[in-house]
Motif scaffolding. Structure first.
Motif: not given
Length: 283
Positions: A68-80
């Motif tokens: 599923t979504c990994n809820h990353c701390d350094d998420a590429p989707c946040i930058k995009a």
């Protein structure tokens, strides 16, 4: 600050799909303003289960990997996302259902393939960790509640506590080389990446039958990297030596029994392999 995390135990997942069904039940046709627009009834897998099959013939095992979504701390989707995707203080990533409208590029920004495009809503979507429920007082996401085997476990702990848990329980993440710092961790994931060498040990009786040999010593080695695994055949004469790197290099099998003698076998290890019956010959 304490944050949400999830641990997936691959060895416990039985592919019942209760997690996926719970997410469908929660989100299909239901809007949660600030958290998520309705999920379409088909085409989206916010919680998918990958299947990994190892071996062949009578020596096969299957592992299931919930993804599923990994809820990353350094998420590429946040930058995009340019403000349309945010990271909450509790670790949960939210794709704003209003601000993200029309931003189809967000789908390809996720290297894990966890963002889906909702054509009807013109919206990129993912599983938001049931944030609306947790904010309403729920102790854990619905997918965790409905898992009958305990394969899913959610934790709200500090980063230091989670780091200690990861080390103590030897947890890993999917695609660690991406260094996105996921908050979804896995136990037993290494087994799906390793290869085993398995087979059967038998002795030919005087009337020509093959009888299984229990208690035979089996040594499987990969000289290329020095890996050696020793196992003993079970009551059916079967053995499985696990944990190898399937590098295409040569492997060697030595089978011995104090009463029935010994035998050798070799091959190249490209994936998990069932070498069939190894016949011991006295003398």
């Amino acid at each position: 600050m304490i944050k949400w995390n999830m641990i997936v135990d691959v060895d416990k997942c039985c592919n019942c799909n209760n997690c996926a069904l719970a997410i469908k039940d929660e989100y299909v046709g239901n809007a949660f303003p600030g958290y998520s627009a309705p999920q379409p009834p088909s085409g989206h897998e916010w919680f998918a289960i990958d299947q990994v099959v190892r071996g062949s013939g009578s020596l096969v095992d299957v592992s299931y990997i919930p993804r599923t979504c990994n809820h990353c701390d350094d998420a590429p989707c946040i930058k995009a996302g340019e403000g349309a995707v945010t990271k909450r203080p509790d670790g949960i990533v939210i794709i704003d259902p209003v601000k993200a409208k029309g931003n189809k590029a967000l789908v390809n920004s996720c290297p894990y393939g966890a963002i889906s495009w909702n054509e009807a809503e013109q919206l990129p979507q993912h599983w938001p960790f049931d944030a609306h429920l947790l904010d309403g007082g729920w102790k854990e996401p619905r997918c965790v509640q409905v898992c009958p085997t305990g394969a899913l476990r959610s934790l709200k702990v500090s980063d230091d506590e989670m780091a200690a848990i990861v080390e103590r329980e030897q947890l890993t993440t999917i695609k660690p080389l991406l260094k996105t710092r996921p908050r979804i961790y896995y136990r037993g994931l290494e087994r799906t990446k390793a290869a085993f060498v398995g087979g059967n040990v038998a002795i030919r009786s005087q009337d020509g039958r093959l009888d299984n040999v229990a208690g035979a010593q089996v040594e499987v080695s990969l000289p290329d990297n020095g890996t050696v695994v020793r196992v003993v055949t079970d009551h059916f004469g079967d053995f499985r030596a696990d944990g190898f790197n399937a590098s295409g290099k040569s492997y060697f099998v030595r089978v011995s029994h104090s009463e029935f003698g010994e035998a050798m076998y070799s091959g190249e290890l490209h994936s998990s392999v069932n070498i069939g019956t190894v016949e011991l010959r006295v003398g």
